[in-house]
Scaffold this active site. Structure first.
Site, mmCIF file in Angstrom:
data_model
loop_
_atom_site.group_PDB
_atom_site.id
_atom_site.type_symbol
_atom_site.label_atom_id
_atom_site.label_comp_id
_atom_site.label_asym_id
_atom_site.label_seq_id
_atom_site.Cartn_x
_atom_site.Cartn_y
_atom_site.Cartn_z
ATOM 1 N N ARG A 47 4.399 -11.521 2.201
ATOM 2 C CA ARG A 47 3.067 -11.645 1.578
ATOM 3 C C ARG A 47 3.210 -11.882 0.072
ATOM 4 O O ARG A 47 2.458 -12.645 -0.512
ATOM 5 C CB ARG A 47 2.251 -10.387 1.823
ATOM 6 C CG ARG A 47 1.718 -10.328 3.224
ATOM 7 C CD ARG A 47 0.479 -9.491 3.261
ATOM 8 N NE ARG A 47 0.043 -9.300 4.625
ATOM 9 C CZ ARG A 47 -0.885 -8.447 4.981
ATOM 10 N NH1 ARG A 47 -1.471 -7.682 4.069
ATOM 11 N NH2 ARG A 47 -1.243 -8.337 6.240
ATOM 12 N N SER A 77 0.846 -1.184 0.000
ATOM 13 C CA SER A 77 0.000 0.000 0.000
ATOM 14 C C SER A 77 0.881 1.233 0.000
ATOM 15 O O SER A 77 2.058 1.179 0.371
ATOM 16 C CB SER A 77 -0.984 -0.010 1.164
ATOM 17 O OG SER A 77 -0.313 0.250 2.351
HETATM 18 P P1 AMO Z 1 0.843 -0.866 5.584
HETATM 19 O O1 AMO Z 1 0.558 -0.739 7.033
HETATM 20 O O2 AMO Z 1 -0.319 -1.131 4.685
HETATM 21 O O3 AMO Z 1 1.482 0.492 5.027
HETATM 22 O O4 AMO Z 1 1.953 -1.950 5.359
HETATM 23 C C1 AMO Z 1 2.553 -2.135 4.098
HETATM 24 C C2 AMO Z 1 2.581 -3.600 3.726
HETATM 25 O O5 AMO Z 1 3.276 -4.324 4.738
HETATM 26 C C3 AMO Z 1 2.713 -5.614 4.855
HETATM 27 N N1 AMO Z 1 2.272 -5.833 6.246
HETATM 28 C C4 AMO Z 1 2.398 -6.983 6.930
HETATM 29 N N2 AMO Z 1 2.910 -8.182 6.590
HETATM 30 C C5 AMO Z 1 2.887 -9.164 7.511
HETATM 31 N N3 AMO Z 1 2.399 -9.025 8.749
HETATM 32 C C6 AMO Z 1 1.868 -7.840 9.158
HETATM 33 N N4 AMO Z 1 1.424 -7.720 10.401
HETATM 34 C C7 AMO Z 1 1.859 -6.755 8.222
HETATM 35 N N5 AMO Z 1 1.428 -5.475 8.278
HETATM 36 C C8 AMO Z 1 1.694 -4.938 7.072
HETATM 37 C C9 AMO Z 1 1.551 -5.701 3.897
HETATM 38 C C10 AMO Z 1 1.218 -4.257 3.650
HETATM 39 O O6 AMO Z 1 0.635 -4.058 2.393
HETATM 40 N N6 AMO Z 1 3.851 3.128 5.641
HETATM 41 C C11 AMO Z 1 2.868 2.420 4.866
HETATM 42 C C12 AMO Z 1 3.333 2.178 3.460
HETATM 43 C C13 AMO Z 1 3.473 3.449 2.642
HETATM 44 O O7 AMO Z 1 2.474 4.201 2.519
HETATM 45 O O8 AMO Z 1 4.588 3.686 2.153
HETATM 46 C C14 AMO Z 1 2.574 1.100 5.548
HETATM 47 O O9 AMO Z 1 3.291 0.630 6.385
HETATM 48 O O10 AMO Z 1 2.014 -6.326 2.716
#
Ligand code: AMO
Length: 457
Positions: free
Chosen positions: A431, A383
Site C-alpha cells: 500500500r 494502523s
Molecule cells: P490492520 O488489519 O489494519 O492492522 O493491518 C495493518 C496494515 O496492513 C495492510 N493491510 C493490507 N494490505 C493489503 N491487502 C490487505 N488485505 C490488507 N489488510 C491489511 C494495511 C493496514 O494498514 N495487527 C494490526 C496492526 C497493529 O496494531 O500493530 C493489523 O494487522 O496497510
C-alpha cells in the site's frame, strides 16, 4: 604412492553459454566507447530484429537496457547471419563480437557479431508483447507475469520495493530495533475470524497468520524491547478492491516502555520520511522510467482525531454517523481535503473503541481508544496503537468482543508474569508503494498477486 581422491572433481555441466567469470562480458551499462575495437561478449533477450537485406540489426535487451548488434551481410559469418535472420523475438542469446563506436547506437557503441549462440529460442506467438504500444489488460499481464516483468518499467517497481525494504531495515536497526520472525502457521487469529484462511495441520486445524500481532506483543515481555518484522500476512478478503489482496507484506513493529501511542507514531513518521527520502535519492533511474515525481511528505504529519476527520468529510457532503468507519470514499475525500492543505501523509487517531480489536487500549471514560491510522494520499497504509498490557483488562476486553480467552492462553500467559506498557504498528508495504508511485492498483506492487480469484501463477 597413494592417490588422494580428487576432491576437486567437478562434473562438467553444459555451460549454456553462461560463464559469469568471462572478463569480456559486457552489459548495456558497462559497454562503453572505450571498448571500441576489442572483443566483447553480451547476452540477453532479442527484443527486436530488423533484417534489411544487406544488413541486420538486433536490439539485445539486458537488465539495464539495450545493446545494438549490427550485422552487415558482407562482413558477417554466414552462419551468424542465418542465426540472426531466423531468430524469434525474446529468444535468449549470447553474442561475441567486436565493439565499434557508432553515432546511431544507444550509448555510442554497437557490436559486430563474430559468434552467435542461441541459448533459448522463444516460441511464437508470444503470450504478450514486451515493447508493443498496445494496452494489455491487467489480467493478461498477471497471467504472464514473467513476460510483463521483462518491461523495464514493471521491473522498476520491484527494484524500488527492494530499496524500500532495505531502507526500513536500516532505519529500524539504527533505532535499536531487533528484526524477528514469527510463525505464519498459527492456532488463532488476531484480526477477526472473517478473514482467516483455515488449513489442516497434521491432525488439527490451523490458520495462516493474518499478522504477527500476538507474537510481537508476547516479545514485549522478554526484554527484546523493540522488535520489527517484515513478512507475509494472509487475509481471506472477500472484497475485490484496488487495495486489498489475500497475501501482502506486512511491516510490523512493537515497542515496550512507551509513554503513549505518540512514541510509536514518532518512530513510524521518522521511518516513512527516511524511506521516501531514500527512494527519491537512490531510485532516480527507476522513478524516471515510471514517470513519477515522488515528493517527500511535509513533516510533522498533521494529527486529526477520528471525530474531527468525520466532521471534515461530512462538511464536504458525506453523511457518516459518528462511530462508523470512514470507508473508502470517506478516506479518499479526506485525502483530497488534506492535499489542499499541503499534507499527503497524516494521522487519524482515537478511533471508536468498538471498531478496534481486543489488544488496543481503550481511552477510559470515553467511547474511544488509543489507536491510530496513518493515511497517505487518501488511503490507510498503517494502523496501530497502545496495547492493553494489564492482564485482567485484556481478558475482559476479549470477553466483551465475544472471544474465548481460553483459546488465547499461550498469549495471555505472557501478560501474567510482568508485561511492560507497549504499543506498535502494522504497515502494508505494497500500500505504501502503491501510493508513493501512484499505482492504480496494489497488485502492481506484487510480483505474483493473490486475491479471491487468482492463485496462479
Ligand atoms: P490492520 O488489519 O489494519 O492492522 O493491518 C495493518 C496494515 O496492513 C495492510 N493491510 C493490507 N494490505 C493489503 N491487502 C490487505 N488485505 C490488507 N489488510 C491489511 C494495511 C493496514 O494498514 N495487527 C494490526 C496492526 C497493529 O496494531 O500493530 C493489523 O494487522 O496497510
Amino acid at each position: 604412492m597413494c592417490h588422494l581422491p580428487n576432491l576437486l572433481y567437478r562434473p562438467s555441466y553444459p555451460s549454456h553459454g553462461v560463464q559469469m567469470s568471462d572478463k569480456n562480458i559486457r552489459t548495456s551499462r558497462s559497454l562503453a566507447p572505450t571498448d571500441a575495437d576489442s572483443e566483447v561478449v553480451v547476452q540477453g533477450w532479442a527484443q527486436d530484429i530488423r533484417n534489411l537485406g544487406g544488413i541486420s540489426f538486433l536490439q539485445l535487451r539486458d537488465r539495464y537496457g539495450i545493446i545494438q548488434i549490427t550485422a552487415p551481410k558482407k562482413k558477417t559469418d554466414p552462419q551468424v547471419m542465418d542465426a540472426i535472420t531466423s531468430l524469434s523475438r525474446e529468444s535468449v542469446v549470447r553474442v561475441t563480437g567486436t565493439a565499434k563506436a557508432s553515432d546511431q547506437a544507444k550509448g555510442g557503441v554497437e557490436v559486430l557479431p563474430t559468434h552467435f549462440e542461441v541459448i533459448s529460442a522463444a516460441a511464437t506467438p508470444l503470450p504478450m508483447g514486451v515493447i508493443d504500444k498496445v494496452n494489455v489488460e491487467a489480467d493478461t499481464r498477471y497471467d504472464h507475469r514473467f513476460m510483463d516483468l521483462r518491461k523495464p518499467e514493471t521491473r522498476a517497481i520491484f527494484e524500488i520495493k527492494s530499496t524500500v525494504l532495505s531502507l526500513i531495515d536500516e532505519y529500524l536497526v539504527n533505532n535499536g530495533f531487533t528484526e524477528v520472525f514469527t510463525p505464519k502457521l498459527v492456532a488463532s487469529g488476531a484480526e477477526g475470524g472473517a478473514t482467516l484462511f483455515e488449513l489442516r495441520y497434521f491432525d488439527q486445524n490451523a490458520y495462516l497468520a493474518q499478522s504477527p500481532q500476538l507474537y510481537k506483543q508476547m516479545l514485549m515481555s522478554t526484554g527484546l524491547d523493540k522488535v520489527f518484522e517484515i513478512g507475509p500476512a494472509f487475509r481471506a478478503e472477500p472484497s475485490d478492491t484496488t487495495r486489498h489482496v489475500s497475501e501482502f507484506i506486512s511491516f510490523d513493529g512493537e515497542m515496550a516502555f512507551i509513554e503513549s501511542q505518540r512514541d510509536v507514531q514518532v518512530m513510524i513518521e521518522g521511518c516513512m520520511q527516511s524511506v521516501i527520502g531514500g527512494v527519491i535519492e537512490r531510485c532516480k533511474g527507476q522513478l524516471e522510467l515510471l514517470g513519477v515525481d515522488v515528493a517527500l511528505p511535509k513533516a510533522p504529519y498533521p494529527t486529526l482525531t477520528y471525530e474531527s476527520a468525520v466532521e471534515m468529510v461530512n462538511a464536504e457532503g458525506m453523511n457518516i454517523p459518528l462511530g462508523e468507519d470512514l470507508g473508502t470514499e470517506g478516506e479518499r475525500l479526506l485525502g483530497n481535503i488534506m492535499a489542499r492543505q499541503g499534507s499527503e501523509m497524516y494521522w487519524i487517531v482515537e478511533y471508536p473503541d468498538e471498531a478496534k480489536p481486543f489488544y488496543i487500549m481503550e481511552k477510559e471514560g470515553t467511547p474511544y481508544s488509543y489507536s491510530f491510522d496513518l493515511d497517505y494520499k487518501g488511503q490507510e497504509i498503517s494502523s496501530g496503537g497502545q496495547r492493553e498490557h494489564r492482564y485482567d483488562n485484556l481478558v475482559s476486553r476479549m470477553e466483551k468482543k465475544g472471544l474465548d480467552p481460553a483459546s488465547f492462553n499461550f498469549y495471555l500467559e505472557a501478560f501474567k508474569f510482568g508485561m511492560p506498557a507497549h504499543g506498535g504498528w502494522g504497515l502494508g508495504v505494497e500500500r505504501l508503494i502503491q501510493k508513493m508511485l501512484d499505482l492504480p492498483n496494489i497488485r502492481e506492487a506484487i510480483l505474483f498477486p493473490r486475491d479471491r480469484i487468482r492463485l496462479v501463477p
